[in-house]
Write a protein that holds these residues in place. Structure first.
Motif, PDB file in Angstrom:
ATOM      1  N   ASP A 299     -39.118  -0.522 -17.357  1.00  0.00           N
ATOM      2  CA  ASP A 299     -37.783   0.086 -17.418  1.00  0.00           C
ATOM      3  C   ASP A 299     -36.686  -0.956 -17.197  1.00  0.00           C
ATOM      4  N   ALA A 300     -35.634  -0.876 -17.996  1.00  0.00           N
ATOM      5  CA  ALA A 300     -34.498  -1.793 -17.830  1.00  0.00           C
ATOM      6  C   ALA A 300     -33.853  -1.618 -16.450  1.00  0.00           C
ATOM      7  N   ALA A 301     -33.843  -0.401 -15.939  1.00  0.00           N
ATOM      8  CA  ALA A 301     -33.232  -0.157 -14.623  1.00  0.00           C
ATOM      9  C   ALA A 301     -34.005  -0.888 -13.525  1.00  0.00           C
TER      10      ALA A 301
ATOM     11  N   LYS B  97     -40.189  -2.270 -25.493  1.00  0.00           N
ATOM     12  CA  LYS B  97     -39.588  -2.623 -24.207  1.00  0.00           C
ATOM     13  C   LYS B  97     -39.942  -4.004 -23.643  1.00  0.00           C
TER      14      LYS B  97
ATOM     15  N   ARG C  40     -43.225   1.225 -16.258  1.00  0.00           N
ATOM     16  CA  ARG C  40     -43.042   1.316 -17.719  1.00  0.00           C
ATOM     17  C   ARG C  40     -42.020   0.340 -18.280  1.00  0.00           C
TER      18      ARG C  40
ATOM     19  N   VAL D 141     -39.899   7.178 -10.196  1.00  0.00           N
ATOM     20  CA  VAL D 141     -39.926   5.832  -9.609  1.00  0.00           C
ATOM     21  C   VAL D 141     -39.275   5.848  -8.227  1.00  0.00           C
TER      22      VAL D 141
ATOM     23  N   VAL E 172     -32.971   4.258 -11.362  1.00  0.00           N
ATOM     24  CA  VAL E 172     -34.374   4.353 -11.783  1.00  0.00           C
ATOM     25  C   VAL E 172     -34.713   5.835 -11.952  1.00  0.00           C
ATOM     26  N   THR E 173     -35.846   6.134 -12.590  1.00  0.00           N
ATOM     27  CA  THR E 173     -36.214   7.535 -12.783  1.00  0.00           C
ATOM     28  C   THR E 173     -36.508   8.194 -11.431  1.00  0.00           C
TER      29      THR E 173
ATOM     30  N   LEU F 161     -37.185  -6.627 -21.816  1.00  0.00           N
ATOM     31  CA  LEU F 161     -37.326  -6.836 -20.363  1.00  0.00           C
ATOM     32  C   LEU F 161     -37.435  -8.324 -20.037  1.00  0.00           C
TER      33      LEU F 161
ATOM     34  N   ASN G 101     -45.899   5.279 -13.306  1.00  0.00           N
ATOM     35  CA  ASN G 101     -44.509   5.105 -13.729  1.00  0.00           C
ATOM     36  C   ASN G 101     -44.045   3.653 -13.814  1.00  0.00           C
TER      37      ASN G 101
ATOM     38  N   ASP H  56     -44.342   1.823 -27.037  1.00  0.00           N
ATOM     39  CA  ASP H  56     -43.526   1.559 -25.866  1.00  0.00           C
ATOM     40  C   ASP H  56     -43.498   0.065 -25.527  1.00  0.00           C
TER      41      ASP H  56
ATOM     42  N   CYS I 175     -47.454  -3.607 -16.581  1.00  0.00           N
ATOM     43  CA  CYS I 175     -47.143  -2.181 -16.771  1.00  0.00           C
ATOM     44  C   CYS I 175     -47.996  -1.479 -17.818  1.00  0.00           C
TER      45      CYS I 175
END
Lengths: 375, 375
Positions: B241-243, B272, B239, B79, B75-76, B276, B237, B268, B260
């Motif tokens: 995210d795929a992670a 996404k 968003r 995150v 993850v970022t 997801l 954060n 975005d 999100c």
């Protein structure tokens, strides 16, 4: 959250710096803190006045004190100290500005309490009238120090409209100005001449624990009735004092709301309620008086000691009310306390003090009683 | 309020000192801070577990992290950092104690935010089941430093009952223990085996600006459905995210709530959202997935730029939903964002983040959709 809020700011600064570096003379005047242009037009609110500031024609120690100077030494020292918070005050103005700034200095550096955020304790909370004349919320400041200078709101829809900004609930004001971009139309609106509703109470009336100054029930009701309110809530010290009664009696009010029970016990209520009502009634034969029972603690279902305390307080107020009615006192109303915060145990932050949900529910209970009383 | 709270404390200290001075030996053991008896029995919650702590069997950097250690670097960084807040965790236990104490250490010394009090950011918020089995509120701590050691509640009604304490929303936990008076019955209750509802979202899901940890809508809904929830809200954060999706897919959930949009723009969302949902559906063919539009800013009536932003976001999510339905993805639900905070402009502290009123209203909108989705 902090870091994610700072990132865009840092980026903006980098971009701004780069832009400045690339630009030749003449350099633009650097903006002031809070994104305020250097040529903003500032307006000192004391030049046209603030609603909810009773006894406005009398001498004051500080302009934004809630009580006049003569009250010092007559009311208790605790009440006097607490009266220096600006709770319940609200300033109106009219502008067609696309942005609104504010610059104010607080009397205390303690900006928040553990159970109440700085936005509520020390914030300036802005509303505006929509085209239908209804008050709607605009934005609140997030104070970070005792000197606040910030853009309250920008990118506003075009139009000349009326605004109202509520002052801090648990802090005091040394000075307060409203700013608008240069060239914008601006007019300070004098306090309305309509009779105010006066709320004499405790920390709850004072505003604990609203997330913003516009969320205390006295402010919500002021918007619903669209009339001035005066907040005479003294944290821990709303006790039906005769010295406060003397002051209240000076004001020709639309209604007196007596909401002191959370700071009193049953013996105190029995001793002081009837005299206070008679004192007000003697001075103001026709002004509605509303007696309010203390709310139940939201955890009283599991703390029987607190339940008994409120049972006894309620009984004492009800007995005082019955006696007053028997003695022929008219224009007297009564608000039971059991459901002031709702019925799901969620209406307070800390059992005693309302959260925004509890304040909204409390306003819903007060409204019809007040409406009937003021008919 | 401070001064009036300190006065009785000072008086109590004076009286206590006098009493001790007058007393002969043996001296009683001095009570610990927060009025806790020295012989209180302490129970470390990590010995029986915490609900809302997903991936519980996997290695963790810190016991109270929301994500397992393997998530770091996937993850970022933002995150990962935010996942170390204990948002959404809740510990259950059973006791017949007349008082409940807590001792916990926070990871951050910043206990509050300007628009969110310490009670919400760093508080421990206690509920209990009434005799009818319903969750009711008990009390929250008021943290004054990163080490909290205090009496949560005393003078409780007799009875053996189930309690649940929600952990801090915007702070992390190093260690957490629950204490009861010596001799009281106490049993830590293991996390329930029922499938949890997982909320993947933004600062609002994370809990801003609830006055207490039990007031974020994810916690309200957990009590209403009486089942575990997992809060995967990451301030600024969230968003899609795929992670994060990879992690969510590992959990056999009662429902996935994807909320999100406040942290995304329409491009975005378009890029996404469909991937997801397909990622989750591939891993969990029968788990309900709920897509949530971003709430409107409570001041968007006067800030047309923000209105357009949300219009575009809503349209992008609706298009993704339509496409997913067209492609035959089932068990998909949709929550429109327009009325999540109500309709009176009062449901947020700062336009974007819910106050307690807004969280209750948001829970009211979510509840029927989730109930239908999980049928």
């Amino acid at each position: 959250m902090k870091s994610t809020l700072l990132l865009p700011l840092a980026l903006a600064l980098v971009l701004a710096t780069t832009a400045l570096a690339q630009q030749a003379a003449p350099k633009p005047t650097p903006p002031r803190p809070g994104g305020i242009p250097a040529d903003a037009a500032w307006h000192d609110v004391t030049t046209w006045g603030v609603e909810g500031r009773g006894w406005a024609d009398q001498e004051r120690k500080k302009w934004f004190d809630r009580l006049p100077a003569k009250a010092e030494g007559k009311v208790t020292a605790a009440v006097w100290g607490l009266s220096r918070d600006s709770a319940g005050m609200m300033v109106r103005f009219k502008t067609d500005a696309k942005a609104i700034y504010t610059r104010y200095t607080l009397t205390k550096t303690n900006l928040a309490m553990p159970h109440m955020p700085a936005t509520g304790v020390s914030g300036l909370d802005l509303y505006a009238r929509d085209t239908d004349g209804k008050w709607k919320w605009v934005q609140v400041t997030r104070p970070g120090s005792a000197k606040v200078e910030t853009t309250l709101i920008s990118d506003l829809a075009p139009g000349l409209r009326e605004y109202a900004a509520y002052l801090p609930l648990y802090n005091g004001i040394e000075s307060l100005a409203i700013g608008v971009p240069a060239g914008a139309q601006f007019e300070g609106l004098a306090p309305r001449a309509e009779k105010p509703i006066i709320f004499y109470g405790t920390s709850i009336t004072h505003g604990a624990c609203a997330s913003r100054p516009g969320m205390v029930h006295t402010a919500i009701l002021g918007r619903r009735f669209d009339r001035p309110v005066i907040n005479v809530g003294f944290s821990g010290n709303g006790r039906m004092d005769a010295a406060v009664g003397d002051l209240l009696a000076e004001i020709d009010a639309a209604a007196y709301v007596i909401d002191c029970l959370p700071n009193m016990g049953p013996a105190d209520v029995t001793a002081k309620c009837v005299p206070l009502v008679k004192q007000l009634r003697a001075a103001r034969p026709n002004t509605p008086i509303v007696l309010v029972e203390d709310r139940r603690f939201t955890n009283d279902w599991i703390t029987p000691g607190k339940k008994k305390f409120h049972d006894d307080n309620h009984a004492a107020l009800r007995a005082a009310y019955d006696q007053l009615q028997k003695e022929g006192i008219t224009k007297l109303s009564y608000i039971p306390g059991d459901h002031l915060y709702g019925d799901d145990t969620e209406g307070a932050t800390d059992a005693s003090h309302a959260n925004d949900l509890g304040f909204m529910r409390q306003a819903d209970v007060f409204e019809p009683v007040l409406r009937a009383a003021m008919k």
